[in-house]
Design a protein around this motif. Structure first.
Motif, PDB file in Angstrom:
ATOM      1  N   SER A   1       0.825  -1.209   0.000  1.00  0.00           N
ATOM      2  CA  SER A   1       0.000   0.000   0.000  1.00  0.00           C
ATOM      3  C   SER A   1       0.861   1.262   0.000  1.00  0.00           C
ATOM      4  O   SER A   1       0.345   2.368  -0.207  1.00  0.00           O
ATOM      5  CB  SER A   1      -0.936   0.012   1.212  1.00  0.00           C
ATOM      6  OG  SER A   1      -0.204  -0.035   2.414  1.00  0.00           O
TER       7      SER A   1
ATOM      8  N   SER B   1       7.836   7.526  -6.485  1.00  0.00           N
ATOM      9  CA  SER B   1       6.734   6.608  -6.752  1.00  0.00           C
ATOM     10  C   SER B   1       7.209   5.365  -7.493  1.00  0.00           C
ATOM     11  O   SER B   1       6.657   4.273  -7.307  1.00  0.00           O
ATOM     12  CB  SER B   1       5.645   7.320  -7.569  1.00  0.00           C
ATOM     13  OG  SER B   1       6.193   7.910  -8.744  1.00  0.00           O
TER      14      SER B   1
ATOM     15  N   LEU C   1      -2.070  -0.320  -9.712  1.00  0.00           N
ATOM     16  CA  LEU C   1      -3.324  -1.030  -9.466  1.00  0.00           C
ATOM     17  C   LEU C   1      -3.195  -2.513  -9.793  1.00  0.00           C
ATOM     18  O   LEU C   1      -3.697  -3.374  -9.059  1.00  0.00           O
ATOM     19  CB  LEU C   1      -4.453  -0.397 -10.284  1.00  0.00           C
ATOM     20  CG  LEU C   1      -4.870   1.023  -9.861  1.00  0.00           C
ATOM     21  CD1 LEU C   1      -5.931   1.573 -10.807  1.00  0.00           C
ATOM     22  CD2 LEU C   1      -5.379   1.021  -8.432  1.00  0.00           C
TER      23      LEU C   1
ATOM     24  N   ILE D   1       0.577   3.722  -2.996  1.00  0.00           N
ATOM     25  CA  ILE D   1      -0.638   4.520  -2.989  1.00  0.00           C
ATOM     26  C   ILE D   1      -0.413   5.795  -2.174  1.00  0.00           C
ATOM     27  O   ILE D   1      -0.753   6.897  -2.604  1.00  0.00           O
ATOM     28  CB  ILE D   1      -1.814   3.716  -2.383  1.00  0.00           C
ATOM     29  CG1 ILE D   1      -2.015   2.404  -3.154  1.00  0.00           C
ATOM     30  CG2 ILE D   1      -3.078   4.553  -2.376  1.00  0.00           C
ATOM     31  CD1 ILE D   1      -2.320   2.585  -4.611  1.00  0.00           C
TER      32      ILE D   1
END
Length: 296
Positions: A103, A246, A129, A106
């Motif tokens: 997670s 990211s 995703l 995210i």
């Protein structure tokens, strides 16, 4: 080999070590070392290693204007992140731990957009995703629950907090990494980490019964200090010099795969169709999230 390729290999190496850690660290808690005691060993050991390594790097001084940001990085990356991770792992399972850290991307995407206005792409979002679907499949459709987890919901909550804190650390550290050498940066972060973690871990640190620790516990503790802490933070620091925060965080999706493979090698798990499908989705997600866009 390009620096970007080396950065990808460094990020992959870090997440591989983390994948082993979920099982190895679990093996010493709480029978030999309590969670916060192990955190203290991590920050003290890594601090010593980075101070020694700094003698082989450039001599740099920290600008006064960066003190506050470095302190915040230490709080999130060497303080709260480590405390909630090992505490959560002690209450949950290695498989849950390896999957729940997925997670983090995210949180990184959300924080990147809010804090540093980082642009994202539809392919990166799709990759995250897809990887998330594969990672969740390991928990939702796999029978990996262990019996040595006293409070899984509580542990999982702490593991989610770990993902949030680590995501914040990646964002904040990205700015400083571009300015300071990794050895300079990390030696001060871990030194501050000792002070941050000391109120939580002092009693558990002095309670360690060193004379009666078996070799199995000693090598696992050494792995957590040298591998999980020193090497992984150094690898991730280098990766962040070439990749977006990211993108680095997306490699976390490999951890469930590594964790399961390690369990197979040690005879603590078995291979199923669900795991194969989930692993493929994880790898596809990492590829989509880390692939460099083509220039027009």
């Amino acid at each position: 080999m390009s620096k970007r390729t080396l950065a990808i290999l460094a990020a992959l190496g870090a997440t591989t070590i983390y994948g082993f850690t979920h099982t190895i660290a679990k093996g010493v808690m709480p029978d030999y070392v309590q969670p916060y005691g192990l955190v203290m060993l991590r920050v003290i050991g890594a601090s010593i290693l980075f101070w020694v390594a700094s003698f082989f790097g450039p001599k740099e001084k920290i600008d006064k204007k960066d003190y506050r940001r470095i302190l915040i990085c230490a709080i999130f990356g060497m303080g709260f992140n480590m405390l909630v991770f090992l505490k959560g792992l002690s209450f949950s399972t290695p498989i849950n731990s390896a999957v729940l850290v997925t997670s983090t991307p995210i949180f990184v995407l959300i924080l990147s957009v809010i804090l540093i206005k980082e642009k994202t792409t539809s392919r990166k979002i799709i990759g995250i995703l897809v990887g998330l679907v594969g990672a969740l499949g390991l928990i939702l459709f796999g029978n990996e629950i262990r019996q040595d987890a006293p409070d899984i919901p509580f542990g999982n909550f702490f593991l989610l907090l770990n993902a949030l804190f680590y995501g914040a650390y990646l964002i904040l550290a990205k700015i400083l990494i571009e300015k300071y050498h990794p050895f300079t940066f990390m030696k001060w972060l871990f030194s501050l980490g000792i002070l941050i973690c000391l109120p939580f871990g002092y009693q558990e640190l002095i309670a360690i019964d060193w004379p009666n620790l078996p070799f199995e516990a000693l090598w696992k503790i050494a792995f957590v200090i040298l591998g999980t802490t020193f090497c992984t933070y150094l690898f991730n620091i280098f990766a962040l010099t070439q990749l977006k925060a990211s993108t680095v965080s997306a490699f976390i999706y490999v951890q469930p795969l590594i964790g399961i493979l390690f369990a197979l090698i040690t005879g603590q798990d078995s291979l199923t169709t669900v795991k194969i499908i989930a692993a493929c989705l994880v790898l596809l997600g990492v590829y989509l999230a880390s692939r460099k866009p083509k220039t027009q």
